[in-house]
Design a protein around this motif. Structure first.
Motif, PDB file in Angstrom:
ATOM      1  N   GLY A  31      14.898  14.635  -3.350  1.00 54.98           N
ATOM      2  CA  GLY A  31      14.815  14.760  -2.012  1.00 54.98           C
ATOM      3  C   GLY A  31      14.834  16.412  -2.321  1.00 54.98           C
ATOM      4  N   ILE A  32      13.898  16.814  -1.630  1.00 56.95           N
ATOM      5  CA  ILE A  32      14.024  18.675  -1.654  1.00 56.95           C
ATOM      6  C   ILE A  32      15.063  19.572  -1.576  1.00 56.95           C
ATOM      7  CG2 ILE A  32      13.405  20.864  -0.606  1.00 56.95           C
ATOM      8  CD1 ILE A  32      11.144  19.341   0.702  1.00 56.95           C
ATOM      9  N   MET A  33      16.684  18.902  -0.902  1.00 58.33           N
ATOM     10  CA  MET A  33      17.902  19.464  -0.868  1.00 58.33           C
ATOM     11  C   MET A  33      18.416  19.301  -2.510  1.00 58.33           C
ATOM     12  SD  MET A  33      17.864  21.416   1.244  1.00 58.33           S
ATOM     13  CE  MET A  33      19.251  22.087   0.957  1.00 58.33           C
ATOM     14  N   GLY A  34      18.311  17.644  -2.820  1.00 57.20           N
ATOM     15  CA  GLY A  34      18.983  17.972  -4.136  1.00 57.20           C
ATOM     16  C   GLY A  34      18.083  18.148  -5.513  1.00 57.20           C
ATOM     17  N   ASN A  35      16.596  17.892  -5.184  1.00 57.23           N
ATOM     18  CA  ASN A  35      16.556  18.785  -6.081  1.00 57.23           C
ATOM     19  C   ASN A  35      16.665  20.377  -6.642  1.00 57.23           C
ATOM     20  OD1 ASN A  35      15.164  16.054  -6.712  1.00 57.23           O
ATOM     21  ND2 ASN A  35      13.386  16.809  -5.545  1.00 57.23           N
ATOM     22  N   THR A  36      16.782  21.089  -5.249  1.00 59.77           N
ATOM     23  CA  THR A  36      16.787  22.368  -5.689  1.00 59.77           C
ATOM     24  C   THR A  36      18.126  22.522  -5.621  1.00 59.77           C
ATOM     25  OG1 THR A  36      15.700  22.520  -3.312  1.00 59.77           O
ATOM     26  CG2 THR A  36      17.307  24.117  -4.013  1.00 59.77           C
ATOM     27  N   ILE A  37      19.312  21.182  -5.293  1.00 53.26           N
ATOM     28  CA  ILE A  37      20.677  21.886  -5.665  1.00 53.26           C
ATOM     29  C   ILE A  37      21.011  21.745  -7.479  1.00 53.26           C
ATOM     30  CG2 ILE A  37      23.122  21.428  -5.474  1.00 53.26           C
ATOM     31  CD1 ILE A  37      22.791  20.903  -2.880  1.00 53.26           C
ATOM     32  N   VAL A  38      20.331  20.877  -7.819  1.00 56.68           N
ATOM     33  CA  VAL A  38      20.083  19.963  -9.099  1.00 56.68           C
ATOM     34  C   VAL A  38      19.235  21.749  -9.927  1.00 56.68           C
ATOM     35  CG1 VAL A  38      19.509  18.361 -10.604  1.00 56.68           C
ATOM     36  CG2 VAL A  38      20.767  17.930  -8.607  1.00 56.68           C
ATOM     37  N   GLY A  39      18.116  21.769  -9.347  1.00 53.48           N
ATOM     38  CA  GLY A  39      17.532  22.662 -10.146  1.00 53.48           C
ATOM     39  C   GLY A  39      18.387  23.867  -9.785  1.00 53.48           C
ATOM     40  N   VAL A  40      19.414  24.445  -9.125  1.00 52.62           N
ATOM     41  CA  VAL A  40      19.946  25.645  -9.343  1.00 52.62           C
ATOM     42  C   VAL A  40      21.170  25.181 -10.460  1.00 52.62           C
ATOM     43  CG1 VAL A  40      21.956  27.388  -8.446  1.00 52.62           C
ATOM     44  CG2 VAL A  40      19.464  26.845  -7.398  1.00 52.62           C
ATOM     45  N   PHE A  41      21.502  24.412 -10.498  1.00 48.97           N
ATOM     46  CA  PHE A  41      22.605  24.124 -11.652  1.00 48.97           C
ATOM     47  C   PHE A  41      22.634  24.294 -12.841  1.00 48.97           C
ATOM     48  CE2 PHE A  41      24.822  23.515  -7.770  1.00 48.97           C
ATOM     49  CZ  PHE A  41      26.435  24.524  -7.657  1.00 48.97           C
ATOM     50  N   GLY A  42      21.757  23.387 -12.825  1.00 50.49           N
ATOM     51  CA  GLY A  42      20.905  23.319 -14.119  1.00 50.49           C
ATOM     52  C   GLY A  42      20.133  24.372 -14.934  1.00 50.49           C
ATOM     53  N   SER A  43      19.090  24.812 -13.951  1.00 49.29           N
ATOM     54  CA  SER A  43      18.446  26.505 -14.359  1.00 49.29           C
ATOM     55  C   SER A  43      20.364  27.545 -14.940  1.00 49.29           C
ATOM     56  CB  SER A  43      18.031  26.907 -13.294  1.00 49.29           C
ATOM     57  OG  SER A  43      18.109  28.304 -14.016  1.00 49.29           O
ATOM     58  N   VAL A  44      21.275  27.592 -13.744  1.00 48.34           N
ATOM     59  CA  VAL A  44      22.102  28.390 -14.353  1.00 48.34           C
ATOM     60  C   VAL A  44      22.929  28.175 -15.577  1.00 48.34           C
ATOM     61  CG1 VAL A  44      24.228  29.657 -13.236  1.00 48.34           C
ATOM     62  CG2 VAL A  44      22.110  29.607 -12.447  1.00 48.34           C
ATOM     63  N   PHE A  45      23.243  26.882 -15.635  1.00 52.26           N
ATOM     64  CA  PHE A  45      24.103  26.100 -16.627  1.00 52.26           C
ATOM     65  C   PHE A  45      23.559  26.483 -18.262  1.00 52.26           C
ATOM     66  CE2 PHE A  45      24.954  22.963 -19.855  1.00 52.26           C
ATOM     67  CZ  PHE A  45      26.110  23.273 -20.048  1.00 52.26           C
ATOM     68  N   LEU A  46      21.818  25.807 -18.437  1.00 50.96           N
ATOM     69  CA  LEU A  46      21.104  26.517 -19.425  1.00 50.96           C
ATOM     70  C   LEU A  46      21.081  27.885 -19.744  1.00 50.96           C
ATOM     71  CD1 LEU A  46      19.729  24.401 -21.295  1.00 50.96           C
ATOM     72  CD2 LEU A  46      17.786  24.663 -20.861  1.00 50.96           C
ATOM     73  N   ILE A  47      20.527  28.916 -18.820  1.00 53.66           N
ATOM     74  CA  ILE A  47      20.308  30.038 -18.934  1.00 53.66           C
ATOM     75  C   ILE A  47      22.201  30.890 -19.735  1.00 53.66           C
ATOM     76  CG2 ILE A  47      19.832  32.539 -17.966  1.00 53.66           C
ATOM     77  CD1 ILE A  47      17.859  31.261 -18.378  1.00 53.66           C
ATOM     78  N   LYS A  48      22.846  30.573 -19.528  1.00 60.22           N
ATOM     79  CA  LYS A  48      24.252  31.159 -19.382  1.00 60.22           C
ATOM     80  C   LYS A  48      24.088  30.411 -20.692  1.00 60.22           C
ATOM     81  CE  LYS A  48      25.789  33.321 -16.536  1.00 60.22           C
ATOM     82  NZ  LYS A  48      26.264  34.606 -16.230  1.00 60.22           N
ATOM     83  N   SER A  49      23.842  28.968 -21.055  1.00 63.36           N
ATOM     84  CA  SER A  49      24.092  29.150 -22.890  1.00 63.36           C
ATOM     85  C   SER A  49      23.350  29.310 -23.529  1.00 63.36           C
ATOM     86  CB  SER A  49      24.233  27.566 -22.822  1.00 63.36           C
ATOM     87  OG  SER A  49      23.239  27.019 -22.223  1.00 63.36           O
ATOM     88  N   PHE A  50      22.028  29.277 -23.036  1.00 58.96           N
ATOM     89  CA  PHE A  50      21.335  30.544 -24.887  1.00 58.96           C
ATOM     90  C   PHE A  50      21.123  31.801 -24.384  1.00 58.96           C
ATOM     91  CE2 PHE A  50      17.395  28.368 -26.568  1.00 58.96           C
ATOM     92  CZ  PHE A  50      15.907  30.071 -26.506  1.00 58.96           C
ATOM     93  N   GLY A  51      21.048  32.505 -22.843  1.00 57.44           N
ATOM     94  CA  GLY A  51      21.340  33.379 -23.221  1.00 57.44           C
ATOM     95  C   GLY A  51      22.791  34.145 -23.950  1.00 57.44           C
ATOM     96  N   ARG A  52      23.592  33.272 -24.790  1.00 63.73           N
ATOM     97  CA  ARG A  52      24.542  33.942 -26.319  1.00 63.73           C
ATOM     98  C   ARG A  52      23.844  34.426 -27.045  1.00 63.73           C
ATOM     99  NH1 ARG A  52      29.301  34.910 -23.279  1.00 63.73           N
ATOM    100  NH2 ARG A  52      30.063  33.136 -22.013  1.00 63.73           N
TER     101      ARG A  52
END
Length: 97
Positions: A31-52
Motif C-alpha cells: 500500500g502507499i503508506m507501507g511502501n513509503t515507510i519501506v522506501g525511506v528505510f531502504g533508501s537510507v540504509f543503502l545510501i549510508k552503506s554505499f556512502g562509505r
C-alpha cells in the motif's frame, strides 16, 4: 545545493521508487503508506552503506564544488535501495506469515 538537500532528495527518490515499484508489481506492494515507510528505510540504509565509498551527500558537495556524477550515482543507489528494501520486506513478511 547543500548536503542536507541532497540527502532529502535521495530519500524522496527512494520513496518514489518504492511506490512506483509497488504500483507496477502488485505482488510486492504494502500500500502507499507501507511502501513509503519501506522506501525511506531502504533508501537510507543503502545510501549510508554505499556512502562509505565516497557517494554520500557531503562528498558530492566537496568544498563547495558540485560533482554531478556522484549525485547521479547517489540517486540511482537511493532508488535501488527503495526497490530492494520493498522486495526484502515483502519476502520477510511472507516468511513470517
Amino acid at each position: 545545493m547543500t548536503g542536507t538537500l541532497i540527502a532529502l532528495i535521495s530519500i524522496l527518490v527512494g520513496i518514489i521508487a518504492a511506490n512506483g515499484f509497488g504500483y507496477t508489481v502488485k505482488k510486492y506492494s504494502f500500500g502507499i503508506m507501507g511502501n513509503t515507510i519501506v522506501g525511506v528505510f531502504g533508501s537510507v540504509f543503502l545510501i549510508k552503506s554505499f556512502g562509505r565509498l565516497g557517494f554520500d551527500p557531503w562528498s558530492i558537495m566537496n568544498n563547495e564544488d558540485f560533482v554531478g556524477l556522484r549525485l547521479v550515482i547517489n540517486i540511482v543507489v537511493s532508488a535501488l535501495g527503495g526497490v530492494v528494501g520493498l522486495i526484502l520486506a515483502k519476502l520477510l513478511y511472507n516468511k513470517i506469515n
